[in-house]
Design a protein around this motif. Structure first.
Motif, mmCIF file in Angstrom:
data_model
loop_
_atom_site.group_PDB
_atom_site.id
_atom_site.type_symbol
_atom_site.label_atom_id
_atom_site.label_comp_id
_atom_site.label_asym_id
_atom_site.label_seq_id
_atom_site.Cartn_x
_atom_site.Cartn_y
_atom_site.Cartn_z
ATOM 1 N N VAL A 1 -1.587 2.944 -12.844
ATOM 2 C CA VAL A 1 -1.621 1.536 -12.426
ATOM 3 C C VAL A 1 -0.340 1.178 -11.679
ATOM 4 C CG1 VAL A 1 -1.610 -0.837 -13.269
ATOM 5 C CG2 VAL A 1 -3.209 0.804 -14.240
ATOM 6 N N LYS A 2 0.785 1.603 -12.226
ATOM 7 C CA LYS A 2 2.083 1.290 -11.607
ATOM 8 C C LYS A 2 2.243 2.012 -10.266
ATOM 9 C CE LYS A 2 6.287 -0.551 -12.085
ATOM 10 N NZ LYS A 2 6.523 -1.984 -12.290
ATOM 11 N N ALA A 3 1.740 3.227 -10.165
ATOM 12 C CA ALA A 3 1.960 4.039 -8.964
ATOM 13 C C ALA A 3 1.313 3.441 -7.723
ATOM 14 C CB ALA A 3 1.447 5.458 -9.193
ATOM 15 N N VAL A 4 0.174 2.757 -7.874
ATOM 16 C CA VAL A 4 -0.532 2.213 -6.702
ATOM 17 C C VAL A 4 -0.491 0.684 -6.684
ATOM 18 C CG1 VAL A 4 -2.045 4.217 -6.487
ATOM 19 C CG2 VAL A 4 -2.762 2.288 -7.917
ATOM 20 N N ALA A 5 0.453 0.093 -7.428
ATOM 21 C CA ALA A 5 0.533 -1.369 -7.511
ATOM 22 C C ALA A 5 0.803 -2.020 -6.160
ATOM 23 C CB ALA A 5 1.617 -1.770 -8.509
ATOM 24 N N ALA A 6 1.407 -1.295 -5.219
ATOM 25 C CA ALA A 6 1.655 -1.865 -3.888
ATOM 26 C C ALA A 6 0.371 -1.996 -3.085
ATOM 27 C CB ALA A 6 2.663 -0.998 -3.132
ATOM 28 N N ASP A 7 -0.651 -1.214 -3.423
ATOM 29 C CA ASP A 7 -1.916 -1.232 -2.679
ATOM 30 C C ASP A 7 -3.006 -2.032 -3.378
ATOM 31 O OD1 ASP A 7 -1.111 0.483 -0.504
ATOM 32 O OD2 ASP A 7 -1.143 2.138 -1.945
ATOM 33 N N ILE A 8 -2.933 -2.177 -4.679
ATOM 34 C CA ILE A 8 -3.889 -2.976 -5.434
ATOM 35 C C ILE A 8 -3.182 -3.468 -6.691
ATOM 36 C CG2 ILE A 8 -4.831 -0.846 -6.443
ATOM 37 C CD1 ILE A 8 -7.467 -2.325 -6.893
ATOM 38 N N SER A 9 -3.259 -4.754 -6.961
ATOM 39 C CA SER A 9 -2.500 -5.324 -8.073
ATOM 40 C C SER A 9 -2.992 -4.754 -9.410
ATOM 41 C CB SER A 9 -2.647 -6.846 -8.094
ATOM 42 O OG SER A 9 -3.967 -7.207 -8.484
ATOM 43 N N PRO A 10 -2.082 -4.623 -10.385
ATOM 44 C CA PRO A 10 -2.509 -4.174 -11.710
ATOM 45 C C PRO A 10 -3.622 -5.041 -12.305
ATOM 46 C CG PRO A 10 -0.129 -4.064 -11.547
ATOM 47 C CD PRO A 10 -0.611 -4.737 -10.301
ATOM 48 N N TRP B 1 -7.550 0.425 0.467
ATOM 49 C CA TRP B 1 -8.332 1.488 -0.176
ATOM 50 C C TRP B 1 -7.834 2.859 0.263
ATOM 51 C CZ3 TRP B 1 -10.860 0.173 -4.249
ATOM 52 C CH2 TRP B 1 -11.396 -1.109 -4.365
ATOM 53 N N THR B 2 -6.791 3.318 -0.382
ATOM 54 C CA THR B 2 -6.249 4.644 -0.119
ATOM 55 C C THR B 2 -6.900 5.663 -1.055
ATOM 56 O OG1 THR B 2 -4.477 4.416 -1.746
ATOM 57 C CG2 THR B 2 -4.048 3.566 0.483
ATOM 58 N N PRO B 3 -6.798 6.961 -0.758
ATOM 59 C CA PRO B 3 -7.321 7.967 -1.693
ATOM 60 C C PRO B 3 -6.711 7.859 -3.088
ATOM 61 C CG PRO B 3 -6.887 8.964 0.444
ATOM 62 C CD PRO B 3 -6.354 7.566 0.516
ATOM 63 N N ALA B 4 -5.420 7.499 -3.165
ATOM 64 C CA ALA B 4 -4.772 7.360 -4.471
ATOM 65 C C ALA B 4 -5.393 6.210 -5.270
ATOM 66 C CB ALA B 4 -3.270 7.135 -4.296
ATOM 67 N N VAL B 5 -5.703 5.100 -4.587
ATOM 68 C CA VAL B 5 -6.329 3.961 -5.263
ATOM 69 C C VAL B 5 -7.711 4.340 -5.770
ATOM 70 C CG1 VAL B 5 -7.309 1.656 -4.890
ATOM 71 C CG2 VAL B 5 -5.012 2.188 -4.051
ATOM 72 N N LEU B 6 -8.518 4.972 -4.932
ATOM 73 C CA LEU B 6 -9.875 5.357 -5.327
ATOM 74 C C LEU B 6 -9.857 6.380 -6.465
ATOM 75 C CD1 LEU B 6 -11.481 5.635 -1.779
ATOM 76 C CD2 LEU B 6 -11.982 3.904 -3.508
#
Length: 318
Positions: free
Chosen positions: A29-38, A216-221
């Motif tokens: 959750v923390k790693a992709v918080a810049a792309d999608i909020s927790p 929607w990055t691969p990390a987010v998905l």
């Protein structure tokens, strides 16, 4: 129903994997918080996991008995959802390491609540000492020096307090589940109500606070898929299966690996700085939680050790 079995190699291996998964959820959750909020992440995963639980119940031929359990379902949904609202906001404000340690104070709050509500769950002296130790650790972690400026993820007191509030809500959820009609419901149904409550509260909060932007990055998905299928769905079903077949007290001992994994992974994967006072406080919290939740096994070990010492002394006198 047969009596629970002692923890064997299979159960121990599953528990280590579960603890690793539960620790990873905060990191992801923390790693992709810049792309999608927790807030949006946890709301979406809860909604999708609820759909999977409904599908599983359909396959198993189980029906949702909301009419029989609506009071407990509403309460547990609000508590579980409130827990993750606080966790999501904590992850925006503080490090994943701080979040996971303060969140896993939940057994302390659960033990206090059960002590007040359930006569058979009165705290023993060793558990009382553990609670004092854990709260001393929380105080040390809060009042100690901050991490070095610019080193790793930022932390603040509000985020830490929110994570601690999540632990309080989690503990209250445990007490409620023990004392409501949901204690007699299938595990999948109880999980469904919690996930639905989390989905409604977190998605509503995300909309109300404007935390709906997504890249929607691969990390987010990949992170959402892992959190939905592995963490929010499969891991809890495996946990409930283990609780039905193995001694709960011994399984509980393994859950203390989760904050250890969380702190380690936060420092390694997210480059989070750990202040010495926080590390000392976290160790006190973990020691206190072990004393509270594993009081039975600890008391048995101390008793056996004392018996062996007395036998050795007697042999020496002879």
């Amino acid at each position: 129903m047969s009596s629970p079995r002692p923890v064997d190699g299979r159960a121990a291996g599953l528990m280590v994997l579960l603890c690793l998964c539960w620790a990873l959820q905060q990191i992801l959750v923390k790693a992709v918080a810049a792309d999608i909020s927790p807030m949006l992440q946890i709301g979406l995963r809860s909604a999708m996991a609820a759909a999977l639980v409904l599908l599983l119940m359909r396959v198993q031929g189980l029906r949702v008995q909301a009419r029989s359990h609506w009071r407990g379902a509403l309460a547990v949904g609000l508590l579980f959802g409130g827990e993750y609202v606080m966790v999501a906001e904590a992850l925006r404000r503080t490090s994943a390491a701080h979040t996971v340690v303060f969140l896993y104070t939940a057994p302390i709050f659960a033990a206090l609540g059960l002590h007040l509500r359930v006569p058979t769950e009165r705290l023993r002296p060793l558990q009382g000492l553990g609670i004092a130790l854990a709260f001393g650790g929380v105080a040390l972690a809060f009042l100690g020096e901050p991490a070095s400026p610019g080193a790793g993820a930022a932390t603040d007191r509000v985020g830490d307090l929110l994570a601690l509030g999540g632990g309080l809500a989690w503990g209250a959820t445990t007490v409620l589940l023990r004392g409501s009609s949901l204690a007699r419901a299938p595990a999948s149904e109880a999980l469904l109500y919690q996930l639905m409550g989390a989905a409604v509260l977190l998605l509503g909060t995300a909309l109300a606070t404007g935390q709906t932007a997504v890249h929607w990055t691969p990390a987010v998905l990949g992170g959402l898929a892992f959190q939905t299928v592995v963490v929010a769905f499969a891991s809890f079903l495996v946990w409930f299966w283990l609780l039905r077949h193995y001694a709960a007290a011994m399984l509980g001992v393994f859950t203390f690996l989760t904050p250890i994994f969380g702190v380690t992974l936060g420092a390694w994967l997210l480059d989070e700085a750990l202040a010495p006072s926080f590390v000392r406080g976290a160790l006190l919290v973990l020691a206190g939680v072990v004393m509270v939740s594993a009081e039975g096994p600890l008391r048995g070990w101390l008793s056996r050790r004392g018996g062996r010492r007395q036998a050795a002394d007697g042999a020496g006198l002879g």
